[in-house]
Design a protein around this motif. Structure first.
Motif, PDB file in Angstrom:
ATOM      1  N   MET A 109       0.831  -1.218   0.000  1.00  0.00           N
ATOM      2  CA  MET A 109       0.000   0.000   0.000  1.00  0.00           C
ATOM      3  C   MET A 109       0.856   1.255   0.000  1.00  0.00           C
ATOM      4  O   MET A 109       0.467   2.280  -0.515  1.00  0.00           O
ATOM      5  CB  MET A 109      -0.935  -0.001   1.203  1.00  0.00           C
ATOM      6  N   ASP A 110       2.000   1.188   0.626  1.00  0.00           N
ATOM      7  CA  ASP A 110       2.990   2.258   0.605  1.00  0.00           C
ATOM      8  C   ASP A 110       2.509   3.526   1.311  1.00  0.00           C
ATOM      9  O   ASP A 110       2.720   3.685   2.511  1.00  0.00           O
ATOM     10  CB  ASP A 110       3.417   2.554  -0.821  1.00  0.00           C
ATOM     11  N   LYS A 111       1.776   4.410   0.604  1.00  0.00           N
ATOM     12  CA  LYS A 111       1.379   5.693   1.178  1.00  0.00           C
ATOM     13  C   LYS A 111      -0.144   5.831   1.123  1.00  0.00           C
ATOM     14  O   LYS A 111      -0.740   5.744   0.051  1.00  0.00           O
ATOM     15  CB  LYS A 111       2.032   6.842   0.423  1.00  0.00           C
ATOM     16  N   VAL A 112      -0.748   6.072   2.290  1.00  0.00           N
ATOM     17  CA  VAL A 112      -2.208   6.090   2.396  1.00  0.00           C
ATOM     18  C   VAL A 112      -2.681   7.446   2.922  1.00  0.00           C
ATOM     19  O   VAL A 112      -2.192   7.924   3.946  1.00  0.00           O
ATOM     20  CB  VAL A 112      -2.721   4.970   3.333  1.00  0.00           C
ATOM     21  N   LEU A 113      -3.631   8.039   2.224  1.00  0.00           N
ATOM     22  CA  LEU A 113      -4.299   9.260   2.670  1.00  0.00           C
ATOM     23  C   LEU A 113      -5.597   8.871   3.366  1.00  0.00           C
ATOM     24  O   LEU A 113      -6.412   8.136   2.802  1.00  0.00           O
ATOM     25  CB  LEU A 113      -4.602  10.159   1.473  1.00  0.00           C
ATOM     26  N   VAL A 114      -5.791   9.352   4.589  1.00  0.00           N
ATOM     27  CA  VAL A 114      -7.000   9.054   5.352  1.00  0.00           C
ATOM     28  C   VAL A 114      -7.742  10.362   5.595  1.00  0.00           C
ATOM     29  O   VAL A 114      -7.290  11.206   6.374  1.00  0.00           O
ATOM     30  CB  VAL A 114      -6.675   8.362   6.696  1.00  0.00           C
ATOM     31  N   THR A 115      -8.874  10.554   4.918  1.00  0.00           N
ATOM     32  CA  THR A 115      -9.671  11.750   5.174  1.00  0.00           C
ATOM     33  C   THR A 115     -10.519  11.512   6.424  1.00  0.00           C
ATOM     34  O   THR A 115     -10.988  10.403   6.664  1.00  0.00           O
ATOM     35  CB  THR A 115     -10.590  12.078   3.990  1.00  0.00           C
ATOM     36  N   GLY A 116     -10.710  12.554   7.232  1.00  0.00           N
ATOM     37  CA  GLY A 116     -11.463  12.390   8.471  1.00  0.00           C
ATOM     38  C   GLY A 116     -10.748  11.521   9.480  1.00  0.00           C
ATOM     39  O   GLY A 116     -11.379  10.913  10.348  1.00  0.00           O
ATOM     40  N   GLY A 117      -9.428  11.485   9.416  1.00  0.00           N
ATOM     41  CA  GLY A 117      -8.657  10.591  10.266  1.00  0.00           C
ATOM     42  C   GLY A 117      -8.517  11.031  11.707  1.00  0.00           C
ATOM     43  O   GLY A 117      -7.946  10.298  12.521  1.00  0.00           O
ATOM     44  N   ALA A 118      -9.026  12.221  12.063  1.00  0.00           N
ATOM     45  CA  ALA A 118      -9.042  12.640  13.465  1.00  0.00           C
ATOM     46  C   ALA A 118     -10.411  12.419  14.098  1.00  0.00           C
ATOM     47  O   ALA A 118     -10.633  12.792  15.247  1.00  0.00           O
ATOM     48  CB  ALA A 118      -8.642  14.111  13.595  1.00  0.00           C
ATOM     49  N   GLY A 119     -11.321  11.815  13.353  1.00  0.00           N
ATOM     50  CA  GLY A 119     -12.623  11.465  13.910  1.00  0.00           C
ATOM     51  C   GLY A 119     -12.550  10.174  14.696  1.00  0.00           C
ATOM     52  O   GLY A 119     -11.489   9.575  14.865  1.00  0.00           O
ATOM     53  N   PHE A 120     -13.698   9.728  15.169  1.00  0.00           N
ATOM     54  CA  PHE A 120     -13.750   8.540  16.031  1.00  0.00           C
ATOM     55  C   PHE A 120     -13.224   7.289  15.315  1.00  0.00           C
ATOM     56  O   PHE A 120     -12.198   6.725  15.692  1.00  0.00           O
ATOM     57  CB  PHE A 120     -15.193   8.339  16.505  1.00  0.00           C
ATOM     58  N   ILE A 121     -13.897   6.863  14.253  1.00  0.00           N
ATOM     59  CA  ILE A 121     -13.479   5.638  13.569  1.00  0.00           C
ATOM     60  C   ILE A 121     -12.165   5.878  12.829  1.00  0.00           C
ATOM     61  O   ILE A 121     -11.255   5.038  12.858  1.00  0.00           O
ATOM     62  CB  ILE A 121     -14.566   5.152  12.598  1.00  0.00           C
ATOM     63  N   GLY A 122     -12.043   7.026  12.183  1.00  0.00           N
ATOM     64  CA  GLY A 122     -10.841   7.306  11.416  1.00  0.00           C
ATOM     65  C   GLY A 122      -9.573   7.255  12.243  1.00  0.00           C
ATOM     66  O   GLY A 122      -8.546   6.725  11.793  1.00  0.00           O
ATOM     67  N   SER A 123      -9.608   7.784  13.460  1.00  0.00           N
ATOM     68  CA  SER A 123      -8.404   7.795  14.293  1.00  0.00           C
ATOM     69  C   SER A 123      -8.013   6.387  14.727  1.00  0.00           C
ATOM     70  O   SER A 123      -6.821   6.057  14.808  1.00  0.00           O
ATOM     71  CB  SER A 123      -8.604   8.703  15.513  1.00  0.00           C
ATOM     72  N   HIS A 124      -9.000   5.551  15.016  1.00  0.00           N
ATOM     73  CA  HIS A 124      -8.685   4.152  15.344  1.00  0.00           C
ATOM     74  C   HIS A 124      -8.061   3.459  14.130  1.00  0.00           C
ATOM     75  O   HIS A 124      -7.118   2.662  14.282  1.00  0.00           O
ATOM     76  CB  HIS A 124      -9.954   3.417  15.781  1.00  0.00           C
ATOM     77  N   PHE A 125      -8.581   3.754  12.949  1.00  0.00           N
ATOM     78  CA  PHE A 125      -8.041   3.125  11.744  1.00  0.00           C
ATOM     79  C   PHE A 125      -6.616   3.586  11.482  1.00  0.00           C
ATOM     80  O   PHE A 125      -5.753   2.779  11.098  1.00  0.00           O
ATOM     81  CB  PHE A 125      -8.929   3.449  10.543  1.00  0.00           C
ATOM     82  N   VAL A 126      -6.343   4.861  11.674  1.00  0.00           N
ATOM     83  CA  VAL A 126      -4.992   5.383  11.461  1.00  0.00           C
ATOM     84  C   VAL A 126      -3.992   4.665  12.365  1.00  0.00           C
ATOM     85  O   VAL A 126      -2.908   4.246  11.924  1.00  0.00           O
ATOM     86  CB  VAL A 126      -4.961   6.902  11.702  1.00  0.00           C
ATOM     87  N   LYS A 127      -4.339   4.509  13.634  1.00  0.00           N
ATOM     88  CA  LYS A 127      -3.426   3.831  14.563  1.00  0.00           C
ATOM     89  C   LYS A 127      -3.183   2.394  14.131  1.00  0.00           C
ATOM     90  O   LYS A 127      -2.060   1.879  14.259  1.00  0.00           O
ATOM     91  CB  LYS A 127      -4.012   3.883  15.978  1.00  0.00           C
ATOM     92  N   ARG A 128      -4.216   1.745  13.618  1.00  0.00           N
ATOM     93  CA  ARG A 128      -4.059   0.378  13.123  1.00  0.00           C
ATOM     94  C   ARG A 128      -3.129   0.350  11.907  1.00  0.00           C
ATOM     95  O   ARG A 128      -2.232  -0.492  11.815  1.00  0.00           O
ATOM     96  CB  ARG A 128      -5.437  -0.180  12.759  1.00  0.00           C
ATOM     97  N   LEU A 129      -3.328   1.281  11.003  1.00  0.00           N
ATOM     98  CA  LEU A 129      -2.554   1.313   9.764  1.00  0.00           C
ATOM     99  C   LEU A 129      -1.082   1.592  10.033  1.00  0.00           C
ATOM    100  O   LEU A 129      -0.201   1.053   9.342  1.00  0.00           O
ATOM    101  CB  LEU A 129      -3.141   2.392   8.847  1.00  0.00           C
TER     102      LEU A 129
END
Length: 337
Positions: free
Chosen positions: A1-21
């Motif tokens: 995957m290399d480089k991933v852009l996460v929109t809304g990554g400071a929201g509830f679900i998004g932030s959990h996903f960022v930490k996982r990624l």
């Protein structure tokens, strides 16, 4: 995957996903784009800023120039950014349509022009509307009841049209109700937990018979990552498998975990356009991608309640003006971790 852009990554679900990624060895860079409105908080990312892989950008998905700049530098996009609360959509419907439809279009069109390799558009089971019986499959018609669900359904259709028309490699996920640490206290589980922790009462709509499937946020993030890695472009995946509960049954569990009783509950008139039952068939993602939720409900709610006990500084200020846009954080346009 290399480089991933996460929109809304400071929201509830998004932030959990960022930490996982950030824990994935094959991910070299994660960039979060978030406008930090009422539901997005820089604190949600917390320890993620210890990772050299993380870059945070404060900005809006409606800013086409900024979106182009970021999409150009990334190989994949996970699109969480959205207006997301049903009650808010009753009096801010225009904002929901603008963000959830036009904002989604901005992201997809940048991906189309710039050759993004994979996109996951994150949606909700509410797009199927209320089901008196049975379970919604991905191919079922969309029958949203409220402006929030309608705006998400429209965003889903725009995303899928970009695959059909342009071949943009986008998948759609639709999850049931998420819960877990760091959720905004306007949602029912953190709302009830925080009110009970303060010695207050909680309000149960109607007769407490509304049915929802409750899925721990980490289980949803597991499903989203599977779709990001192996989902077939143009396909939709329901992510469920939590626990079906009436709102009264959910309240009973929260009362027990918080050491309260039914004297703390008051019944109020039902919410406007409150769908009776949501239910999804999630066998597709289980059979094709190996998805399997693992978090037991009561353990998950107990863990969540403990987080709110331990972190009053994170949620108490939000109770003062729960519908006001957040102005707590002022960041430069781009900040690397």
């Amino acid at each position: 995957m290399d480089k991933v852009l996460v929109t809304g990554g400071a929201g509830f679900i998004g932030s959990h996903f960022v930490k996982r990624l950030l824990q994935a060895d094959d991910v070299a860079e994660v960039t979060v784009l978030d406008a930090l409105t009422y539901a997005g908080h820089i604190e949600n990312l917390g320890e993620a800023f210890l990772s050299s892989k993380l870059t945070f950008v404060k900005g809006n998905i409606l800013n086409a120039g900024l979106v182009d700049e970021l999409v150009r530098r990334h190989t994949a996009i996970v699109h969480f950014a959205a207006e997301s609360h049903v009650d808010r959509s009753f009096y801010e419907a225009g904002n929901f349509l603008t963000t959830n439809v036009l904002g989604t279009h901005t992201v997809l069109d940048a991906a189309r022009r710039l050759g993004t390799q994979k996109i996951v558009h994150v949606s909700t089971d509410e797009v199927y509307g209320s089901l008196l019986s049975g379970w919604a499959k991905e191919s079922d018609p969309l029958r949203p009841s409220v402006p929030y669900a309608a705006s998400k359904a429209a965003g889903d259709l725009v995303a899928l049209s970009y695959f059909q028309t342009y071949g943009v490699p986008v998948c759609v996920t639709r999850s049931s109700n998420n819960y877990g640490p760091c959720q905004h206290p306007e949602k029912i589980i953190p709302l009830f937990v925080t009110r009970l922790l303060m010695g207050g009462t909680v309000a149960l709509h109607g007769r407490g018979e509304h049915v929802r499937n409750w899925l721990h946020v980490e289980d949803n993030c597991q499903g989203i990552e599977l779709v990001l890695r192996a989902g077939t472009p143009g396909e939709t995946y329901n992510i469920g498998g939590g626990t079906d509960l009436t709102s009264r049954q959910l309240t009973e569990i929260i009362l027990r975990i918080c050491g309260a009783d039914w004297d703390s509950v008051r019944y109020v008139a039902d919410r406007q356009a409150n769908d009776l039952r949501y239910a999804m068939d999630w066998s597709k993602i289980a059979n094709s991608l190996g998805y399997k939720p693992v978090r037991p409900l009561e353990d998950g709610i107990a863990e969540t309640a403990q987080w709110y006990r331990n972190n009053p500084g994170r949620w108490a200020p939000l109770l003062r003006k729960p519908h006001a846009p957040s102005s707590r954080v002022s960041l430069p346009a781009m900040a690397g971790a």
